[in-house]
Write a protein that holds these residues in place. Structure first.
Motif, PDB file in Angstrom:
ATOM      1  N   TRP B  32       0.814  -1.220   0.000  1.00  0.00           N
ATOM      2  CA  TRP B  32       0.000   0.000   0.000  1.00  0.00           C
ATOM      3  C   TRP B  32       0.839   1.257   0.000  1.00  0.00           C
ATOM      4  CZ3 TRP B  32      -5.110  -0.146  -0.943  1.00  0.00           C
ATOM      5  CH2 TRP B  32      -5.713  -1.395  -0.857  1.00  0.00           C
ATOM      6  N   GLN B  33       2.036   1.190   0.598  1.00  0.00           N
ATOM      7  CA  GLN B  33       2.914   2.359   0.666  1.00  0.00           C
ATOM      8  C   GLN B  33       4.340   1.951   0.328  1.00  0.00           C
ATOM      9  OE1 GLN B  33       1.182   3.449   4.769  1.00  0.00           O
ATOM     10  NE2 GLN B  33       1.830   5.424   3.946  1.00  0.00           N
ATOM     11  N   GLU B  39       0.063   3.432  -3.547  1.00  0.00           N
ATOM     12  CA  GLU B  39       0.252   4.878  -3.415  1.00  0.00           C
ATOM     13  C   GLU B  39       1.157   5.411  -4.528  1.00  0.00           C
ATOM     14  OE1 GLU B  39       2.302   6.105   0.122  1.00  0.00           O
ATOM     15  OE2 GLU B  39       1.692   8.189  -0.084  1.00  0.00           O
ATOM     16  N   LEU B  53      -2.797  13.139  -0.094  1.00  0.00           N
ATOM     17  CA  LEU B  53      -3.354  11.900   0.453  1.00  0.00           C
ATOM     18  C   LEU B  53      -3.038  11.755   1.939  1.00  0.00           C
ATOM     19  CD1 LEU B  53      -2.525   9.228  -2.282  1.00  0.00           C
ATOM     20  CD2 LEU B  53      -4.682  10.420  -1.900  1.00  0.00           C
ATOM     21  N   GLU B  54      -3.955  11.113   2.646  1.00  0.00           N
ATOM     22  CA  GLU B  54      -3.718  10.733   4.043  1.00  0.00           C
ATOM     23  C   GLU B  54      -3.906   9.225   4.137  1.00  0.00           C
ATOM     24  OE1 GLU B  54      -6.100  13.035   6.712  1.00  0.00           O
ATOM     25  OE2 GLU B  54      -5.574  14.925   5.762  1.00  0.00           O
ATOM     26  N   PRO B  55      -2.838   8.450   3.874  1.00  0.00           N
ATOM     27  CA  PRO B  55      -2.980   6.993   3.796  1.00  0.00           C
ATOM     28  C   PRO B  55      -3.493   6.377   5.095  1.00  0.00           C
ATOM     29  CG  PRO B  55      -0.912   7.692   2.805  1.00  0.00           C
ATOM     30  CD  PRO B  55      -1.487   8.895   3.510  1.00  0.00           C
ATOM     31  N   ASP B  56      -4.392   5.425   4.935  1.00  0.00           N
ATOM     32  CA  ASP B  56      -4.896   4.625   6.044  1.00  0.00           C
ATOM     33  C   ASP B  56      -5.138   3.227   5.483  1.00  0.00           C
ATOM     34  OD1 ASP B  56      -5.890   3.671   8.406  1.00  0.00           O
ATOM     35  OD2 ASP B  56      -7.781   4.796   8.329  1.00  0.00           O
ATOM     36  N   PRO B  57      -4.061   2.478   5.255  1.00  0.00           N
ATOM     37  CA  PRO B  57      -4.180   1.196   4.554  1.00  0.00           C
ATOM     38  C   PRO B  57      -4.748   0.104   5.435  1.00  0.00           C
ATOM     39  CG  PRO B  57      -1.901   1.613   5.173  1.00  0.00           C
ATOM     40  CD  PRO B  57      -2.678   2.832   5.549  1.00  0.00           C
TER      41      PRO B  57
END
Lengths: 217, 62
Positions: B32-33, B39, B53-57
């Motif tokens: 995911w990152q 991402e 973006l504010e990643p929250d995988p």
């Protein structure tokens, strides 16, 4: 293919791209969300969402080891020698992570290995950063290295620190993180080739290819 | 629309399709990152998302 058909494909592509953005941000249902995008792509579709457990649901991760100590605002002094940017970048990483609070340009020239691995004639001998990885490894921290494009580099340095060097730049810097859409760097030669404390996509593309070394946590 | 414009739009869509496929593969593999992640492919699809973006995988099981 007609222009109208291409317009429709463009619109669908935008919705698919937005779907990925929703997934990355944990927006699986509700609005805006992946579910809403799918329903826009396929009106009338019947969905039974089972969204995953998110990292935010699991509670904030407690940083450990060097990641708990990392300070991206750590000061980067200007380099004394014209050829030791890699040692300066390495010293910055070691200070910023508290792996070696006393690391300096001179101490890291010695750790990299003078003159066989770094010297006034060529600077750092192995441009991939293998010797920089070896030194960081001696502090018990694993690293990875790759030659990467801007989007991958940007994604990596949202979640760790490290160093990188551009082939056309011939200059190593530490990477603090992001500054908006740019890379926020620790630069021991501010102003060299027009770069100061940030690196834009355009600068990155002009000064590459970039070898990146990043710390794992 | 000229033939050149038409061809350019199809080429762009093909490129986007390739990036989308790679992004879905990354999701399937739990990337995911970071490099080669969802991402990263997303930034390639739409560079204007950088800094937005504010990643929250998802939590990975393995």
């Amino acid at each position: 293919m007609s222009s109208a058909a291409l317009d429709q494909l463009d619109a669908q592509q935008q919705l698919l791209t937005d779907s990925l953005a929703r997934m990355v941000q944990g927006q699986w249902t509700g609005f805006p969300s992946l579910q809403a995008d799918i329903e826009a792509l396929s009106p009338g579709i019947q969905l039974a969402p089972r969204p995953p457990v998110l990292e935010s649901d699991a509670g904030p991760e407690t940083p450990t080891g060097w990641w708990a100590e990392y300070d991206p605002n750590t000061y980067m002094p200007g380099q004394v020698n014209s050829w030791s940017c890699s040692a300066c970048a390495l010293a910055w990483v070691l200070r910023a992570t508290q792996l070696n609070p006393n690391a300096s340009e001179q101490s890291e020239i010695a750790e990299i290995g003078y003159p066989q691995n770094i010297n006034p004639t060529y600077g750092l001998m192995d441009g991939s950063g293998a010797q920089l990885r070896r030194v960081i490894g001696q502090y018990g921290v694993a690293t990875e290295q790759a030659w990467l494009g801007y989007d991958d580099v940007y994604a990596i340095f949202g979640d760790t620190t490290g160093l990188m060097s551009g082939g056309a730049w011939y200059h190593w810097v530490g990477v603090r993180g992001h500054d908006g859409g740019n890379l926020w760097i620790a630069n021991s030669a501010e102003g060299y080739k027009g770069v100061y404390s940030t690196l834009t996509r355009e600068q990155f593309n002009a000064l590459g290819p970039f070898s990146c070394v990043w710390l794992l946590h | 629309m000229t033939d050149t414009d038409h061809d350019a739009r199809i080429t762009q869509l093909q490129t986007q399709q390739g990036l989308m496929t790679q992004a879905l593969a990354a999701a399937l593999e739990g990337k995911w990152q970071g490099a080669g992640s969802v991402e990263a492919f997303l930034y390639a699809l739409d560079p204007s998302l950088q800094g937005q973006l504010e990643p929250d995988p998802p939590v990975l099981t393995s």
